[in-house]
Write a protein that holds these residues in place. Structure first.
Motif, PDB file in Angstrom:
ATOM      1  N   ASN A  62       0.821  -1.220   0.000  1.00 28.86           N
ATOM      2  CA  ASN A  62       0.000   0.000   0.000  1.00 28.86           C
ATOM      3  C   ASN A  62       0.856   1.273   0.000  1.00 28.86           C
ATOM      4  O   ASN A  62       0.634   2.188   0.769  1.00 28.86           O
ATOM      5  CB  ASN A  62      -0.966  -0.010   1.191  1.00 28.86           C
ATOM      6  N   GLY A  63       1.861   1.297  -0.872  1.00 32.29           N
ATOM      7  CA  GLY A  63       2.678   2.499  -1.042  1.00 32.29           C
ATOM      8  C   GLY A  63       4.020   2.428  -0.336  1.00 32.29           C
ATOM      9  O   GLY A  63       4.086   2.034   0.826  1.00 32.29           O
ATOM     10  N   LEU A  64       5.079   2.798  -1.070  1.00 36.75           N
ATOM     11  CA  LEU A  64       6.425   2.779  -0.484  1.00 36.75           C
ATOM     12  C   LEU A  64       7.132   4.122  -0.644  1.00 36.75           C
ATOM     13  O   LEU A  64       8.351   4.188  -0.753  1.00 36.75           O
ATOM     14  CB  LEU A  64       7.269   1.678  -1.139  1.00 36.75           C
ATOM     15  N   ASN A  65       6.363   5.192  -0.674  1.00 37.77           N
ATOM     16  CA  ASN A  65       6.977   6.511  -0.811  1.00 37.77           C
ATOM     17  C   ASN A  65       7.455   7.079   0.525  1.00 37.77           C
ATOM     18  O   ASN A  65       8.209   8.040   0.559  1.00 37.77           O
ATOM     19  CB  ASN A  65       5.998   7.475  -1.485  1.00 37.77           C
ATOM     20  N   PRO A  82       9.844   6.953   3.650  1.00 38.49           N
ATOM     21  CA  PRO A  82      11.121   6.334   4.039  1.00 38.49           C
ATOM     22  C   PRO A  82      10.977   5.396   5.232  1.00 38.49           C
ATOM     23  O   PRO A  82      11.616   4.339   5.273  1.00 38.49           O
ATOM     24  CB  PRO A  82      12.006   7.538   4.391  1.00 38.49           C
ATOM     25  N   ILE A  83      10.138   5.768   6.192  1.00 34.62           N
ATOM     26  CA  ILE A  83       9.940   4.922   7.378  1.00 34.62           C
ATOM     27  C   ILE A  83       9.323   3.585   6.969  1.00 34.62           C
ATOM     28  O   ILE A  83       9.736   2.523   7.443  1.00 34.62           O
ATOM     29  CB  ILE A  83       9.036   5.640   8.410  1.00 34.62           C
ATOM     30  N   LYS A  84       8.338   3.636   6.080  1.00 31.29           N
ATOM     31  CA  LYS A  84       7.681   2.411   5.642  1.00 31.29           C
ATOM     32  C   LYS A  84       8.646   1.534   4.850  1.00 31.29           C
ATOM     33  O   LYS A  84       8.668   0.316   5.015  1.00 31.29           O
ATOM     34  CB  LYS A  84       6.463   2.748   4.798  1.00 31.29           C
ATOM     35  N   ARG A  85       9.441   2.162   3.981  1.00 31.92           N
ATOM     36  CA  ARG A  85      10.425   1.382   3.216  1.00 31.92           C
ATOM     37  C   ARG A  85      11.404   0.686   4.150  1.00 31.92           C
ATOM     38  O   ARG A  85      11.786  -0.461   3.923  1.00 31.92           O
ATOM     39  CB  ARG A  85      11.179   2.295   2.244  1.00 31.92           C
ATOM     40  N   HIS A  86      11.803   1.378   5.201  1.00 30.14           N
ATOM     41  CA  HIS A  86      12.735   0.800   6.177  1.00 30.14           C
ATOM     42  C   HIS A  86      12.095  -0.402   6.874  1.00 30.14           C
ATOM     43  O   HIS A  86      12.748  -1.436   7.063  1.00 30.14           O
ATOM     44  CB  HIS A  86      13.128   1.867   7.204  1.00 30.14           C
ATOM     45  N   ARG A  87      10.828  -0.271   7.239  1.00 31.28           N
ATOM     46  CA  ARG A  87      10.123  -1.370   7.923  1.00 31.28           C
ATOM     47  C   ARG A  87       9.939  -2.566   7.003  1.00 31.28           C
ATOM     48  O   ARG A  87      10.121  -3.719   7.418  1.00 31.28           O
ATOM     49  CB  ARG A  87       8.762  -0.889   8.427  1.00 31.28           C
ATOM     50  N   ASN A 106       3.258   2.465 -12.825  1.00 33.15           N
ATOM     51  CA  ASN A 106       2.361   3.406 -13.466  1.00 33.15           C
ATOM     52  C   ASN A 106       2.964   4.797 -13.322  1.00 33.15           C
ATOM     53  O   ASN A 106       3.459   5.157 -12.256  1.00 33.15           O
ATOM     54  CB  ASN A 106       0.991   3.328 -12.764  1.00 33.15           C
ATOM     55  N   GLU A 107       2.950   5.591 -14.375  1.00 36.73           N
ATOM     56  CA  GLU A 107       3.533   6.938 -14.323  1.00 36.73           C
ATOM     57  C   GLU A 107       2.886   7.812 -13.253  1.00 36.73           C
ATOM     58  O   GLU A 107       3.506   8.726 -12.717  1.00 36.73           O
ATOM     59  CB  GLU A 107       3.407   7.622 -15.697  1.00 36.73           C
ATOM     60  N   GLN A 108       1.627   7.543 -12.943  1.00 37.68           N
ATOM     61  CA  GLN A 108       0.897   8.332 -11.937  1.00 37.68           C
ATOM     62  C   GLN A 108       1.124   7.829 -10.507  1.00 37.68           C
ATOM     63  O   GLN A 108       0.444   8.247  -9.575  1.00 37.68           O
ATOM     64  CB  GLN A 108      -0.605   8.321 -12.230  1.00 37.68           C
ATOM     65  N   LYS A 109       2.079   6.907 -10.350  1.00 42.06           N
ATOM     66  CA  LYS A 109       2.371   6.327  -9.028  1.00 42.06           C
ATOM     67  C   LYS A 109       1.147   5.649  -8.417  1.00 42.06           C
ATOM     68  O   LYS A 109       0.853   5.794  -7.226  1.00 42.06           O
ATOM     69  CB  LYS A 109       2.927   7.392  -8.065  1.00 42.06           C
ATOM     70  N   LYS A 110       0.425   4.933  -9.263  1.00 50.62           N
ATOM     71  CA  LYS A 110      -0.689   4.104  -8.801  1.00 50.62           C
ATOM     72  C   LYS A 110      -0.307   2.646  -9.042  1.00 50.62           C
ATOM     73  O   LYS A 110       0.564   2.351  -9.844  1.00 50.62           O
ATOM     74  CB  LYS A 110      -1.974   4.435  -9.568  1.00 50.62           C
ATOM     75  N   ALA A 111      -0.981   1.769  -8.320  1.00 50.34           N
ATOM     76  CA  ALA A 111      -0.716   0.333  -8.458  1.00 50.34           C
ATOM     77  C   ALA A 111       0.782   0.064  -8.287  1.00 50.34           C
ATOM     78  O   ALA A 111       1.408   0.536  -7.350  1.00 50.34           O
ATOM     79  CB  ALA A 111      -1.237  -0.188  -9.793  1.00 50.34           C
ATOM     80  N   GLY A 112       1.394  -0.674  -9.212  1.00 48.57           N
ATOM     81  CA  GLY A 112       2.827  -0.974  -9.123  1.00 48.57           C
ATOM     82  C   GLY A 112       3.093  -2.325  -8.486  1.00 48.57           C
ATOM     83  O   GLY A 112       2.596  -2.608  -7.394  1.00 48.57           O
ATOM     84  N   VAL A 113       3.872  -3.160  -9.168  1.00 50.91           N
ATOM     85  CA  VAL A 113       4.263  -4.463  -8.624  1.00 50.91           C
ATOM     86  C   VAL A 113       5.772  -4.628  -8.787  1.00 50.91           C
ATOM     87  O   VAL A 113       6.379  -4.047  -9.691  1.00 50.91           O
ATOM     88  CB  VAL A 113       3.532  -5.623  -9.338  1.00 50.91           C
ATOM     89  N   LEU A 164       5.168   3.416  -6.932  1.00 52.55           N
ATOM     90  CA  LEU A 164       6.416   4.042  -7.357  1.00 52.55           C
ATOM     91  C   LEU A 164       6.389   4.315  -8.861  1.00 52.55           C
ATOM     92  O   LEU A 164       5.622   3.691  -9.599  1.00 52.55           O
ATOM     93  CB  LEU A 164       7.603   3.142  -7.020  1.00 52.55           C
ATOM     94  N   SER A 165       7.234   5.221  -9.305  1.00 51.70           N
ATOM     95  CA  SER A 165       7.356   5.502 -10.730  1.00 51.70           C
ATOM     96  C   SER A 165       8.476   4.634 -11.295  1.00 51.70           C
ATOM     97  O   SER A 165       9.271   4.059 -10.538  1.00 51.70           O
ATOM     98  CB  SER A 165       7.674   6.980 -10.952  1.00 51.70           C
ATOM     99  N   PRO A 166       8.590   4.533 -12.631  1.00 53.63           N
ATOM    100  CA  PRO A 166       9.661   3.720 -13.219  1.00 53.63           C
ATOM    101  C   PRO A 166      11.063   4.175 -12.809  1.00 53.63           C
ATOM    102  O   PRO A 166      12.009   3.395 -12.861  1.00 53.63           O
ATOM    103  CB  PRO A 166       9.447   3.915 -14.732  1.00 53.63           C
ATOM    104  N   LYS A 167      11.207   5.429 -12.390  1.00 53.99           N
ATOM    105  CA  LYS A 167      12.511   5.954 -11.999  1.00 53.99           C
ATOM    106  C   LYS A 167      12.867   5.661 -10.538  1.00 53.99           C
ATOM    107  O   LYS A 167      13.963   6.005 -10.085  1.00 53.99           O
ATOM    108  CB  LYS A 167      12.545   7.468 -12.225  1.00 53.99           C
ATOM    109  N   ASP A 168      11.940   5.044  -9.810  1.00 57.58           N
ATOM    110  CA  ASP A 168      12.137   4.853  -8.362  1.00 57.58           C
ATOM    111  C   ASP A 168      12.685   3.482  -7.977  1.00 57.58           C
ATOM    112  O   ASP A 168      12.482   3.033  -6.847  1.00 57.58           O
ATOM    113  CB  ASP A 168      10.805   5.072  -7.620  1.00 57.58           C
ATOM    114  N   LYS A 169      13.373   2.834  -8.869  1.00 58.71           N
ATOM    115  CA  LYS A 169      13.879   1.490  -8.586  1.00 58.71           C
ATOM    116  C   LYS A 169      14.775   1.470  -7.349  1.00 58.71           C
ATOM    117  O   LYS A 169      14.770   0.501  -6.571  1.00 58.71           O
ATOM    118  CB  LYS A 169      14.646   0.961  -9.804  1.00 58.71           C
TER     119      LYS A 169
END
Length: 212
Positions: free
Chosen positions: A33-36, A38-43, A84-91, A63-68
């Protein structure tokens, strides 16, 4: 009693099949449900390290394609994603450095709803499909996707993700009956010889996951 014995025997056969097919690999899957944040990414990174899977599949990365780089976890350098370019969905699929994985083919959509990878793991063929189905029309979406990927699906295929679809009444907290679209999806799964691994091994257990 006789039916329960039969089910137990079928489960045992299924377990046996799962054990003997190739070397042991572990796969975990989670809708983040979103990784934008930093705290959530760390967890999430900490959770992945704790679970130590061969393969980690994430849905709704937002995330966007540039956020690898935001998906980097030490020990899982191989990262494949659909965004997705709009930062929706994403797998995304993260593969452990401990295994020898070679990708041969990758398919994904521009909406970030699915990614499929074909390759070899421990020198054995594997096809992995990570799906995030939309909240509306999920059964139709999954059924159509299976039809589109039919030629890529074989006995080495593993499908994971958030399908937003309870395949049986037991998978619903309300225990409501399943609708026509889900029945048609189940029929398609049967036609393609795909099985719900959790429901096969746990025919009478209701289990749900939530991670915030």
């Amino acid at each position: 009693m006789g039916r329960e014995t039969k089910e137990t025997e079928e489960n045992r056969k299924t377990r046996h099949k799962m054990v003997v097919v190739g070397p042991h690999i572990s796969i975990i899957t989670l809708n983040v449900n979103g990784l934008n944040s930093p705290i959530k990414r760390h967890r999430v990174a900490g959770w992945i390290k704790e679970q130590d899977p061969t393969i980690c599949c994430l849905q709704e990365t937002h995330l966007s394609p540039k956020d690898k780089h935001r998906l980097r976890v030490k020990g899982w350098r191989t990262i494949l994603q659909a965004n997705n370019e709009q930062k929706k969905a994403g797998v995304a699929i993260l593969i452990s450095d401990k295994v020898n994985f070679k990708a041969k083919q990758i398919k994904k959509d521009k909406e970030g709803q699915y990614i499929m990878i074909k390759g070899t793991l421990h020198q054995e063929d594997i096809t992995l499909i990570n799906i995030y189905a939309p909240n509306t029309g999920a059964p139709k979406f999954v059924k159509q996707l299976l039809i589109e990927l039919k030629e890529d699906i074989n006995n080495n295929t593993i499908i994971v993700g958030d399908l937003n679809t309870p395949l049986t009444p037991m998978d619903r907290t309300s225990r409501q009956k399943i609708n026509k679209e889900i029945i048609e999806l189940n029929e398609k799964l049967d036609q393609m010889d795909l099985i719900d691994i959790y429901r096969t091994l746990h025919p009478k257990t209701a289990g749900y996951t939530f991670f915030s």
